[in-house]
Design a protein around this motif. Structure first.
Motif, PDB file in Angstrom:
ATOM      1  N   GLU A   1       6.538   7.497   7.181  1.00  0.00           N
ATOM      2  CA  GLU A   1       7.503   6.822   6.325  1.00  0.00           C
ATOM      3  C   GLU A   1       7.936   7.688   5.135  1.00  0.00           C
ATOM      4  OE1 GLU A   1       6.311   2.171   6.614  1.00  0.00           O
ATOM      5  OE2 GLU A   1       4.803   3.454   5.644  1.00  0.00           O
ATOM      6  N   TRP A   2       7.322   8.867   4.990  1.00  0.00           N
ATOM      7  CA  TRP A   2       7.650   9.733   3.859  1.00  0.00           C
ATOM      8  C   TRP A   2       9.079  10.253   3.974  1.00  0.00           C
ATOM      9  CZ3 TRP A   2       2.810  13.463   3.926  1.00  0.00           C
ATOM     10  CH2 TRP A   2       1.669  12.732   3.543  1.00  0.00           C
TER      11      TRP A   2
ATOM     12  N   GLN B   1       8.749  14.269  -0.080  1.00  0.00           N
ATOM     13  CA  GLN B   1       7.321  13.998  -0.130  1.00  0.00           C
ATOM     14  C   GLN B   1       6.555  14.889   0.825  1.00  0.00           C
ATOM     15  OE1 GLN B   1       6.359   9.862   0.355  1.00  0.00           O
ATOM     16  NE2 GLN B   1       4.213  10.142  -0.229  1.00  0.00           N
ATOM     17  N   TRP B   2       7.044  15.016   2.079  1.00  0.00           N
ATOM     18  CA  TRP B   2       6.270  15.853   2.995  1.00  0.00           C
ATOM     19  C   TRP B   2       6.424  17.333   2.689  1.00  0.00           C
ATOM     20  CZ3 TRP B   2       9.605  18.811   5.750  1.00  0.00           C
ATOM     21  CH2 TRP B   2      10.798  18.277   6.252  1.00  0.00           C
TER      22      TRP B   2
ATOM     23  N   GLY C   1       0.812  -1.198   0.000  1.00  0.00           N
ATOM     24  CA  GLY C   1       0.000   0.000   0.000  1.00  0.00           C
ATOM     25  C   GLY C   1       0.854   1.259   0.000  1.00  0.00           C
ATOM     26  N   MET C   2       0.179   2.384   0.047  1.00  0.00           N
ATOM     27  CA  MET C   2       0.879   3.662   0.099  1.00  0.00           C
ATOM     28  C   MET C   2       1.612   3.785   1.432  1.00  0.00           C
ATOM     29  SD  MET C   2       0.352   5.266  -2.743  1.00  0.00           S
ATOM     30  CE  MET C   2       0.706   6.977  -2.329  1.00  0.00           C
ATOM     31  N   PRO C   3       2.802   4.389   1.445  1.00  0.00           N
ATOM     32  CA  PRO C   3       3.524   4.548   2.718  1.00  0.00           C
ATOM     33  C   PRO C   3       2.776   5.481   3.666  1.00  0.00           C
ATOM     34  CG  PRO C   3       4.595   5.784   0.956  1.00  0.00           C
ATOM     35  CD  PRO C   3       3.548   4.935   0.301  1.00  0.00           C
ATOM     36  N   GLU C   4       2.908   5.217   4.940  1.00  0.00           N
ATOM     37  CA  GLU C   4       2.300   6.077   5.950  1.00  0.00           C
ATOM     38  C   GLU C   4       3.079   7.392   6.030  1.00  0.00           C
ATOM     39  OE1 GLU C   4      -0.404   5.525   7.416  1.00  0.00           O
ATOM     40  OE2 GLU C   4      -0.739   3.380   7.070  1.00  0.00           O
TER      41      GLU C   4
ATOM     42  N   ARG D   1       3.912  18.108  -0.073  1.00  0.00           N
ATOM     43  CA  ARG D   1       2.541  18.201   0.444  1.00  0.00           C
ATOM     44  C   ARG D   1       2.304  19.558   1.100  1.00  0.00           C
ATOM     45  NH1 ARG D   1      -1.138  14.176   1.576  1.00  0.00           N
ATOM     46  NH2 ARG D   1      -0.074  13.195  -0.187  1.00  0.00           N
TER      47      ARG D   1
END
Length: 296
Positions: A8-9, A13-14, A2-5, A17
């Motif tokens: 875990e980014w 990535q963060w 699944g997509m990382p939590e 966002r």
């Protein structure tokens, strides 16, 4: 897999966002028209039946509450605004405009602004971008057809702002949004770090009657503050805005504030501001346009 939590980014990535929609340059004028100390931007979200229709329209009781908003709430509000000589902005879902076209025409004829507030008060963030764009365009077209005036601003339903909302708003050529909370004053919105030309006139839950007056029909939760307490919060927010020389922006809902035991808050608040003096009452569009043109 699944997509990382979120924990875990990686940093890229963060950061991406966070930077998708951000506050850019501040747009605080040195002063307001006619030597006013403070700009007052009153707004009303005319949700009416739309919030229940969004949920499927299965509750006749909640639809009746929405009808009360139009039958009693809006007329009481308009009477106060007319008596006090104050303009305001009404954010209207397109379905509400189609259900109550004469109400919207009366608002426009009285000089009040009408802004986009979704098609049926839908939740924006779960929508595919194509559907969100279509609904926003259809909403603007409907308000234009009903009132004869093209809307220049948007408030997303429930202030639910998706990662695509700003790009759609920019591409539509809208002047402003009023759904976000990064400042007390107007500011330009950035999309992925780039200026968009779209101005934010920020909102805040503290200055929203729904958080104080809403009754949750499923859990039975009831308002926990008296109308007098809510008036005191709003008055203190205005006084602080006046002291700072900024904007007092307020969000009200006809189905909350329009009841007999509450509508006095609006009247008393306007009277308090007028008694203090050097106050410019304006629509959200007028405040945004002035801030853009006269920012320091």
């Amino acid at each position: 897999m699944g997509m990382p939590e979120p924990w875990e980014w990686g940093e890229a990535q963060w950061r991406a966002r966070v930077e998708r929609v951000r506050a850019g340059r501040a747009l605080r004028p040195a002063g307001w028209p006619s030597d006013a100390r403070c700009a007052v931007a009153l707004s009303f979200d005319s949700d009416h039946e739309a919030t229940e229709l969004r949920a499927g329209g299965g509750s006749i009781g909640r639809l009746a509450q929405g009808q009360y908003s139009s039958r009693r709430g809006v007329p009481r509000i308009l009477d106060i605004l007319e008596r006090r000589g104050v303009p305001a902005t009404f954010y209207v879902p397109a379905v509400v405009a189609l259900l109550h076209p004469d109400e919207q025409r009366r608002l426009a004829a009285a000089g009040h602004e009408i802004g986009i507030h979704g098609w049926i008060h839908e939740r924006t963030s779960p929508l595919p971008v194509q559907i969100e764009r279509d609904l926003q365009l259809r909403s603007a077209d409907t308000l234009h057809q009903v009132t004869g005036v093209r809307p220049v601003g948007i408030r997303t339903p429930s202030w639910d702002f998706s990662e695509h909302t700003l790009a759609i708003t920019r591409d539509m050529g809208l002047e402003y949004d009023s759904s976000l909370m990064a400042d007390d004053d107007c500011y330009e919105l950035l999309l992925d770090g780039q200026p968009t030309g779209v101005i934010e006139l920020p909102v805040e839950w503290i200055r929203d009657d729904a958080v104080y007056f809403a009754t949750h029909h499923a859990t039975g939760a009831r308002p926990h503050l008296s109308p007098g307490d809510v008036y005191d919060i709003f008055r203190r927010e205005f006084d602080a805005a006046w002291d700072e020389g900024g904007i007092f922006q307020l969000t009200l809902h006809p189905h909350h504030i329009g009841h007999r035991s509450r509508v006095w808050i609006l009247d008393e608040l306007i009277a308090h501001a007028q008694a203090r003096g050097r106050v410019w009452f304006a629509t959200h569009a007028d405040v945004v346009q002035y801030a853009r043109a006269h920012a320091m």
